[in-house]
Design an enzyme around this catalytic site. Structure first.
Site, PDB file in Angstrom:
ATOM      1  N   THR A 232    -105.960  45.749 -35.779  1.00 11.47           N
ATOM      2  CA  THR A 232    -105.504  45.836 -37.171  1.00 11.47           C
ATOM      3  C   THR A 232    -106.713  45.702 -38.104  1.00 11.47           C
ATOM      4  O   THR A 232    -106.560  45.455 -39.292  1.00 11.47           O
ATOM      5  CB  THR A 232    -104.472  44.733 -37.511  1.00 11.47           C
ATOM      6  OG1 THR A 232    -105.068  43.461 -37.250  1.00 11.47           O
ATOM      7  CG2 THR A 232    -103.199  44.875 -36.715  1.00 11.47           C
ATOM      8  N   ARG A 234    -110.339  47.801 -38.324  1.00  6.14           N
ATOM      9  CA  ARG A 234    -110.676  49.143 -38.800  1.00  6.14           C
ATOM     10  C   ARG A 234    -110.761  50.077 -37.599  1.00  6.14           C
ATOM     11  O   ARG A 234    -111.206  49.671 -36.520  1.00  6.14           O
ATOM     12  CB  ARG A 234    -112.026  49.155 -39.543  1.00  6.14           C
ATOM     13  CG  ARG A 234    -111.979  48.632 -40.971  1.00  6.14           C
ATOM     14  CD  ARG A 234    -111.198  49.535 -41.927  1.00  6.14           C
ATOM     15  NE  ARG A 234    -111.120  49.006 -43.279  1.00  6.14           N
ATOM     16  CZ  ARG A 234    -110.135  48.240 -43.757  1.00  6.14           C
ATOM     17  NH1 ARG A 234    -109.127  47.901 -42.975  1.00  6.14           N
ATOM     18  NH2 ARG A 234    -110.135  47.836 -45.017  1.00  6.14           N
ATOM     19  N   ASP A 258    -102.967  49.583 -35.900  1.00  9.14           N
ATOM     20  CA  ASP A 258    -102.548  49.767 -37.294  1.00  9.14           C
ATOM     21  C   ASP A 258    -103.600  50.582 -38.041  1.00  9.14           C
ATOM     22  O   ASP A 258    -103.396  50.958 -39.189  1.00  9.14           O
ATOM     23  CB  ASP A 258    -102.356  48.407 -37.988  1.00  9.14           C
ATOM     24  CG  ASP A 258    -101.794  48.559 -39.395  1.00  9.14           C
ATOM     25  OD1 ASP A 258    -100.740  49.212 -39.528  1.00  9.14           O
ATOM     26  OD2 ASP A 258    -102.421  48.068 -40.352  1.00  9.14           O
ATOM     27  N   GLU A 263    -108.145  58.182 -39.455  1.00 10.38           N
ATOM     28  CA  GLU A 263    -106.898  58.033 -40.232  1.00 10.38           C
ATOM     29  C   GLU A 263    -106.958  58.676 -41.615  1.00 10.38           C
ATOM     30  O   GLU A 263    -105.935  59.005 -42.204  1.00 10.38           O
ATOM     31  CB  GLU A 263    -106.532  56.552 -40.373  1.00 10.38           C
ATOM     32  CG  GLU A 263    -107.445  55.744 -41.283  1.00 10.38           C
ATOM     33  CD  GLU A 263    -106.984  54.288 -41.408  1.00 10.38           C
ATOM     34  OE1 GLU A 263    -106.835  53.617 -40.380  1.00 10.38           O
ATOM     35  OE2 GLU A 263    -106.767  53.843 -42.555  1.00 10.38           O
ATOM     36  N   HIS A 295    -101.568  51.869 -40.984  1.00 10.03           N
ATOM     37  CA  HIS A 295    -102.294  50.961 -41.879  1.00 10.03           C
ATOM     38  C   HIS A 295    -101.328  50.242 -42.837  1.00 10.03           C
ATOM     39  O   HIS A 295    -101.498  50.274 -44.059  1.00 10.03           O
ATOM     40  CB  HIS A 295    -103.362  51.730 -42.663  1.00 10.03           C
ATOM     41  CG  HIS A 295    -104.548  50.885 -43.014  1.00 10.03           C
ATOM     42  ND1 HIS A 295    -105.852  51.318 -42.892  1.00 10.03           N
ATOM     43  CD2 HIS A 295    -104.630  49.618 -43.477  1.00 10.03           C
ATOM     44  CE1 HIS A 295    -106.670  50.358 -43.264  1.00 10.03           C
ATOM     45  NE2 HIS A 295    -105.957  49.313 -43.619  1.00 10.03           N
ATOM     46  N   ALA A 297    -100.378  46.914 -42.192  1.00  9.88           N
ATOM     47  CA  ALA A 297    -100.394  45.466 -41.947  1.00  9.88           C
ATOM     48  C   ALA A 297    -100.457  44.676 -43.252  1.00  9.88           C
ATOM     49  O   ALA A 297     -99.914  43.584 -43.363  1.00  9.88           O
ATOM     50  CB  ALA A 297    -101.558  45.094 -41.036  1.00  9.88           C
TER      51      ALA A 297
HETATM   52  P1  NAI Z   1    -113.236  37.754 -43.094  1.00 13.70           P
HETATM   53  O1  NAI Z   1    -114.529  38.170 -43.721  1.00 13.70           O
HETATM   54  O2  NAI Z   1    -112.543  36.539 -43.607  1.00 13.70           O
HETATM   55  O3  NAI Z   1    -113.439  37.559 -41.518  1.00 13.70           O
HETATM   56  C1  NAI Z   1    -114.181  38.428 -40.711  1.00 13.70           C
HETATM   57  C2  NAI Z   1    -114.781  37.600 -39.586  1.00 13.70           C
HETATM   58  O4  NAI Z   1    -115.421  38.495 -38.673  1.00 13.70           O
HETATM   59  C3  NAI Z   1    -115.840  36.593 -40.072  1.00 13.70           C
HETATM   60  O5  NAI Z   1    -115.541  35.307 -39.569  1.00 13.70           O
HETATM   61  C4  NAI Z   1    -117.131  37.150 -39.501  1.00 13.70           C
HETATM   62  O6  NAI Z   1    -118.063  36.134 -39.154  1.00 13.70           O
HETATM   63  C5  NAI Z   1    -116.608  37.877 -38.249  1.00 13.70           C
HETATM   64  N1  NAI Z   1    -117.550  38.844 -37.697  1.00 13.70           N
HETATM   65  C6  NAI Z   1    -118.534  39.532 -38.337  1.00 13.70           C
HETATM   66  N2  NAI Z   1    -119.201  40.294 -37.445  1.00 13.70           N
HETATM   67  C7  NAI Z   1    -118.624  40.076 -36.234  1.00 13.70           C
HETATM   68  C8  NAI Z   1    -118.882  40.560 -34.922  1.00 13.70           C
HETATM   69  N3  NAI Z   1    -119.867  41.411 -34.690  1.00 13.70           N
HETATM   70  N4  NAI Z   1    -118.107  40.128 -33.928  1.00 13.70           N
HETATM   71  C9  NAI Z   1    -117.098  39.243 -34.152  1.00 13.70           C
HETATM   72  N5  NAI Z   1    -116.824  38.734 -35.375  1.00 13.70           N
HETATM   73  C10 NAI Z   1    -117.574  39.165 -36.392  1.00 13.70           C
HETATM   74  O7  NAI Z   1    -112.294  39.027 -43.190  1.00 13.70           O
HETATM   75  P2  NAI Z   1    -110.711  39.089 -43.052  1.00 13.70           P
HETATM   76  O8  NAI Z   1    -110.083  38.924 -44.391  1.00 13.70           O
HETATM   77  O9  NAI Z   1    -110.266  38.199 -41.959  1.00 13.70           O
HETATM   78  O10 NAI Z   1    -110.500  40.616 -42.633  1.00 13.70           O
HETATM   79  C11 NAI Z   1    -111.008  41.122 -41.411  1.00 13.70           C
HETATM   80  C12 NAI Z   1    -110.905  42.630 -41.409  1.00 13.70           C
HETATM   81  O11 NAI Z   1    -109.546  43.019 -41.353  1.00 13.70           O
HETATM   82  C13 NAI Z   1    -111.443  43.305 -42.697  1.00 13.70           C
HETATM   83  O12 NAI Z   1    -112.848  43.524 -42.614  1.00 13.70           O
HETATM   84  C14 NAI Z   1    -110.682  44.601 -42.733  1.00 13.70           C
HETATM   85  O13 NAI Z   1    -111.447  45.599 -42.092  1.00 13.70           O
HETATM   86  C15 NAI Z   1    -109.431  44.321 -41.905  1.00 13.70           C
HETATM   87  N6  NAI Z   1    -108.202  44.375 -42.729  1.00 13.70           N
HETATM   88  C16 NAI Z   1    -107.182  45.198 -42.324  1.00 13.70           C
HETATM   89  C17 NAI Z   1    -106.013  45.290 -43.072  1.00 13.70           C
HETATM   90  C18 NAI Z   1    -104.865  46.149 -42.654  1.00 13.70           C
HETATM   91  O14 NAI Z   1    -103.949  46.392 -43.477  1.00 13.70           O
HETATM   92  N7  NAI Z   1    -104.817  46.650 -41.421  1.00 13.70           N
HETATM   93  C19 NAI Z   1    -105.873  44.537 -44.329  1.00 13.70           C
HETATM   94  C20 NAI Z   1    -106.980  43.648 -44.623  1.00 13.70           C
HETATM   95  C21 NAI Z   1    -108.092  43.603 -43.853  1.00 13.70           C
END
Ligand code: NAI
Length: 332
Positions: A232, A234, A258, A263, A295, A297
């Site tokens: 969910t 990218r 998702d 997409e 998409h 979620a």
């Molecule tokens: P966040 O910034 O709070 O958390 C992302 C985490 O990933 C951080 O703890 C970071 O240290 C970690 N990270 C960075 N590089 C990494 C790596 N190489 N390996 C493992 N972990 C790594 O972001 P949040 O709010 O939790 O969102 C995460 C992702 O979810 C977003 O970047 C976005 O792409 C996706 N998303 C999808 C949605 C959907 O509707 N499907 C909606 C909102 C976000």
């Protein structure tokens, strides 16, 4: 402030109109996606408001700047679709909505897992047809299973907490481990170990150069036979060709998506009366153990309310030259 909204749907208008009663911006809702062809539509607007599949590459950034735009307000958390360096070079400020409802995404992730596992989508259709047989609806207990969370930020953390509630053992992989999760029992391990040990792997890290195709033929080989993979995050976190091979061989047991690498131009649109031209998603859709949502979620009442509120607050802060707490800068 005059803002041109790209890629808008009826629900965007509904939620933004409600929140804009207070913010009082001048909004133009456009259905078209932002790209090099549609960028000139931004002429006369100080800001553009974009969603996940509106791409800002160097050429689009330049066109926006020429059109007079100064602010790119993203109504989403991820910003991998914007060339931040190019935007900065063109004098464009980028703001986003870093957190609106981690619960919305985490809960949808659980919905994908439970549906794939217990096949409620198939059961629903069967019963409607008068078929009350149970053959091929067998699932497994989540209790006691190992769940690997890749990226334990805002969303990954909520997801980890929910799965602990099911009685799962949770493994985490994140360059910045979360102390609270670790104290609650999440075991931080290497990505390799997480893939090897998990019955379910769920991706919650951002899409960056380092995470592009994080799941590929090699990483899929490391996963347990019959494991479940959920994305969910990218689309491009997963190499779709490799995942199709793993599904065909039977090594990957379940796939819940998702988000999807290609997409753009597909998700959020109704193609039910047309021929799908994308052969990869068409192939994915043929597997009985694959579940795809487009998409959605993020798509809850609470999340949409927050997205509209924070996006408009970001625009107001920019207009009033207040500090921009949600700015995306090159150093991030
Ligand atoms: P966040 O910034 O709070 O958390 C992302 C985490 O990933 C951080 O703890 C970071 O240290 C970690 N990270 C960075 N590089 C990494 C790596 N190489 N390996 C493992 N972990 C790594 O972001 P949040 O709010 O939790 O969102 C995460 C992702 O979810 C977003 O970047 C976005 O792409 C996706 N998303 C999808 C949605 C959907 O509707 N499907 C909606 C909102 C976000």
């Amino acid at each position: 402030m005059k803002i041109a909204f790209f890629s808008t749907r009826s629900y965007d208008r509904e939620y933004f109109e409600r929140e804009n009663k207070q913010a009082q911006h001048h909004i133009q809702y456009l259905e078209v996606q932002l790209d090099e062809e549609s960028a000139p539509l931004a002429k006369g607007y100080e800001a553009v408001c974009l969603f996940v599949n509106d791409r800002v590459n160097a050429a689009v950034a330049q066109q926006l700047a020429i059109a007079g735009v100064r602010l790119i307000a993203l109504r989403c958390a991820g910003y991998n679709h914007v060339d931040i360096a190019a935007a900065e070079r063109c004098g464009l400020t980028v703001v986003r909505v870093p957190a609106y409802s981690p619960h919305a995404v985490a809960e949808h992730t659980v919905a994908l897992i439970l549906t794939l596992n217990r096949k409620t989508h198939r059961a629903y259709n069967r019963v409607r047809e008068g078929n009350f047989a149970l053959e091929n609806l067998m699932g497994f207990d989540l209790f006691g299973k190992t769940v690997g969370v890749v990226g334990t930020g805002k969303i990954g953390k909520v997801f980890a907490q929910i799965t602990m509630g099911f009685g799962c053992r949770v493994l985490g992989f994140d360059p910045f481990p979360d102390a609270e999760l670790a104290a609650a029992g999440v075991q931080y391990v290497s990505l390799e170990e997480l893939l090897q040990r998990s019955h379910i792997v769920s991706l919650h890290c951002p899409l960056t150069e380092a995470t592009h195709h994080l799941i590929n033929a090699d990483s899929l080989r490391l996963m347990r036979p019959g494991a479940m993979l959920i994305n969910t995050g990218r689309g491009a976190l997963i190499n779709t060709q490799a995942v199709i091979q793993a599904l065909k061989s039977g090594h990957l047991g379940y796939l819940g998506l998702d988000v999807y690498e290609q997409e753009e131009g597909l998700f959020f649109h109704d193609f039910s009366h047309e021929i799908i031209q994308d052969d990869l998603i068409a192939r994915l859709m043929t597997f009985p153990n694959v579940l795809i949502t487009s998409h959605q979620a993020f798509f809850t009442h609470e999340a949409m309310t927050q997205i509209a509120r924070i996006t408009l607050q970001n625009a107001t802060a920019f207009e009033r030259q207040l500090p921009l707490e949600n700015a995306v800068r090159l150093s991030e």
